[in-house]
Design a protein around this motif. Structure first.
Motif, PDB file in Angstrom:
ATOM      1  N   GLY A   1       4.268  -6.085 -29.517  1.00  0.00           N
ATOM      2  CA  GLY A   1       3.483  -4.866 -29.641  1.00  0.00           C
ATOM      3  C   GLY A   1       1.993  -5.121 -29.787  1.00  0.00           C
ATOM      4  N   GLY A   2       1.567  -6.335 -29.501  1.00  0.00           N
ATOM      5  CA  GLY A   2       0.159  -6.684 -29.612  1.00  0.00           C
ATOM      6  C   GLY A   2      -0.593  -6.439 -28.318  1.00  0.00           C
ATOM      7  N   THR A   3      -1.849  -6.881 -28.323  1.00  0.00           N
ATOM      8  CA  THR A   3      -2.720  -6.736 -27.163  1.00  0.00           C
ATOM      9  C   THR A   3      -3.228  -8.117 -26.762  1.00  0.00           C
ATOM     10  OG1 THR A   3      -3.410  -4.587 -28.021  1.00  0.00           O
ATOM     11  CG2 THR A   3      -4.764  -5.559 -26.274  1.00  0.00           C
ATOM     12  N   PRO A   4      -2.569  -8.749 -25.780  1.00  0.00           N
ATOM     13  CA  PRO A   4      -2.992 -10.089 -25.384  1.00  0.00           C
ATOM     14  C   PRO A   4      -4.303 -10.069 -24.600  1.00  0.00           C
ATOM     15  CG  PRO A   4      -1.243  -9.321 -23.954  1.00  0.00           C
ATOM     16  CD  PRO A   4      -1.431  -8.269 -25.012  1.00  0.00           C
ATOM     17  N   ARG A   5      -5.099 -11.077 -24.866  1.00  0.00           N
ATOM     18  CA  ARG A   5      -6.343 -11.267 -24.116  1.00  0.00           C
ATOM     19  C   ARG A   5      -6.589 -12.763 -24.052  1.00  0.00           C
ATOM     20  NH1 ARG A   5     -11.810 -11.548 -25.760  1.00  0.00           N
ATOM     21  NH2 ARG A   5     -11.245 -10.995 -27.895  1.00  0.00           N
ATOM     22  N   ILE A   6      -6.960 -13.235 -22.877  1.00  0.00           N
ATOM     23  CA  ILE A   6      -7.179 -14.671 -22.696  1.00  0.00           C
ATOM     24  C   ILE A   6      -8.519 -14.894 -22.013  1.00  0.00           C
ATOM     25  CG2 ILE A   6      -6.300 -16.785 -21.632  1.00  0.00           C
ATOM     26  CD1 ILE A   6      -3.512 -15.452 -21.644  1.00  0.00           C
ATOM     27  N   GLN A   7      -9.331 -15.759 -22.603  1.00  0.00           N
ATOM     28  CA  GLN A   7     -10.577 -16.196 -21.978  1.00  0.00           C
ATOM     29  C   GLN A   7     -10.325 -17.605 -21.445  1.00  0.00           C
ATOM     30  OE1 GLN A   7     -13.420 -15.918 -25.172  1.00  0.00           O
ATOM     31  NE2 GLN A   7     -13.924 -13.803 -24.671  1.00  0.00           N
ATOM     32  N   THR A   8     -10.503 -17.764 -20.141  1.00  0.00           N
ATOM     33  CA  THR A   8     -10.185 -19.040 -19.495  1.00  0.00           C
ATOM     34  C   THR A   8     -11.416 -19.626 -18.840  1.00  0.00           C
ATOM     35  OG1 THR A   8      -7.953 -18.224 -19.007  1.00  0.00           O
ATOM     36  CG2 THR A   8      -8.697 -20.156 -17.784  1.00  0.00           C
ATOM     37  N   GLN A   9     -11.658 -20.892 -19.116  1.00  0.00           N
ATOM     38  CA  GLN A   9     -12.690 -21.651 -18.413  1.00  0.00           C
ATOM     39  C   GLN A   9     -11.982 -22.748 -17.637  1.00  0.00           C
ATOM     40  OE1 GLN A   9     -15.550 -23.101 -21.238  1.00  0.00           O
ATOM     41  NE2 GLN A   9     -16.559 -21.112 -21.401  1.00  0.00           N
ATOM     42  N   VAL A  10     -12.266 -22.832 -16.349  1.00  0.00           N
ATOM     43  CA  VAL A  10     -11.637 -23.837 -15.499  1.00  0.00           C
ATOM     44  C   VAL A  10     -12.716 -24.805 -15.042  1.00  0.00           C
ATOM     45  CG1 VAL A  10     -10.261 -24.247 -13.421  1.00  0.00           C
ATOM     46  CG2 VAL A  10      -9.933 -22.130 -14.734  1.00  0.00           C
ATOM     47  N   ARG A  11     -12.400 -26.086 -15.153  1.00  0.00           N
ATOM     48  CA  ARG A  11     -13.342 -27.115 -14.709  1.00  0.00           C
ATOM     49  C   ARG A  11     -12.553 -28.350 -14.278  1.00  0.00           C
ATOM     50  NH1 ARG A  11     -12.954 -27.683 -20.185  1.00  0.00           N
ATOM     51  NH2 ARG A  11     -12.953 -29.788 -21.038  1.00  0.00           N
ATOM     52  N   ARG A  12     -13.236 -29.265 -13.654  1.00  0.00           N
ATOM     53  CA  ARG A  12     -12.645 -30.559 -13.325  1.00  0.00           C
ATOM     54  C   ARG A  12     -13.232 -31.615 -14.233  1.00  0.00           C
ATOM     55  NH1 ARG A  12     -11.464 -31.250  -6.928  1.00  0.00           N
ATOM     56  NH2 ARG A  12     -10.429 -29.230  -6.634  1.00  0.00           N
ATOM     57  N   GLY A  13     -12.385 -32.542 -14.640  1.00  0.00           N
ATOM     58  CA  GLY A  13     -12.845 -33.629 -15.490  1.00  0.00           C
ATOM     59  C   GLY A  13     -11.682 -34.521 -15.866  1.00  0.00           C
ATOM     60  N   PRO A  14     -11.990 -35.630 -16.525  1.00  0.00           N
ATOM     61  CA  PRO A  14     -10.915 -36.533 -16.935  1.00  0.00           C
ATOM     62  C   PRO A  14     -10.135 -35.935 -18.115  1.00  0.00           C
ATOM     63  CG  PRO A  14     -13.026 -37.339 -17.719  1.00  0.00           C
ATOM     64  CD  PRO A  14     -13.317 -36.136 -16.870  1.00  0.00           C
ATOM     65  N   ALA A  15      -8.874 -36.307 -18.191  1.00  0.00           N
ATOM     66  CA  ALA A  15      -8.030 -35.888 -19.306  1.00  0.00           C
ATOM     67  C   ALA A  15      -8.180 -36.905 -20.442  1.00  0.00           C
ATOM     68  CB  ALA A  15      -6.571 -35.832 -18.858  1.00  0.00           C
TER      69      ALA A  15
END
Length: 182
Positions: free
Chosen positions: A37-51
């Motif tokens: 019953g919540g309100t999901p929100r996701i902020q996503t940053q996508v980048r390339r780099g080493p793990a």
């Protein structure tokens, strides 16, 4: 244990396709928050780099090899409830088209399945760690408070690790597991 106000992360069902794609859900987290019953929100940053070294080892790549990194801040309403960083080999990320911050219905696991990288086994390792200053500030806890870390590893049928996600849930989560006995 009472789960009345907790976020219940149910590993028994969370990665099943019908659960991840429930409604127009963008993945397991969104489905779980909606079910509560919540309100999901996701902020996503996508980048390339080493793990990080331990993630690169799981993926079977060198520490200098680039991956696609999906760094997410996950909210229930305005409350930050989880930090999650996913690391994917470049060939998998490119084939699945998941460098877009919006992964579409079912999330990145659905995109990988559609492009020939279906996850058939998931291993999740749960550990405790002391909160850093960044995590303490994010979750409103003291530095060095013990928090949980869930390291999710998705394998294909041939045993290849195609995703490692390091989940760092804030306080108040319940982790639920179920193991069939027959």
């Amino acid at each position: 244990m009472s789960t009345k106000n907790a976020i219940v992360r149910d590993a028994t069902h969370r990665y099943l396709k019908e659960r991840r794609e429930s409604g127009e859900s963008r993945g397991a987290f969104e489905t779980e928050i909606n079910r509560l019953g919540g309100t999901p929100r996701i902020q996503t940053q996508v980048r390339r780099g080493p793990a990080p070294a331990e993630v690169a080892a799981i993926l079977g790549i060198s520490e200098t090899e680039e991956t696609v990194i999906r760094a997410r801040h996950m909210y229930n309403g305005d409350q930050l409830v989880q930090l999650a960083d996913s690391y994917l080999p470049l060939d998998v990320a490119e084939a699945a088209g998941i460098e877009n911050p919006d992964p579409g219905r079912g999330g990145i696991i659905s995109r990988m399945a559609e492009s020939g990288f279906a996850q058939t086994e998931i291993i999740e390792e749960v550990t405790q760690y002391p909160a850093t200053q960044v995590e303490a500030d994010a979750f409103g806890v003291e530095v060095e408070s013990q928090l949980l870390q869930i390291t999710h590893i998705g394998h294909t049928a041939d045993g290849r690790a195609v995703e490692v996600t390091v989940h760092k849930p804030g306080p108040g989560w319940v982790l639920r597991f179920s193991t069939p006995l027959s």
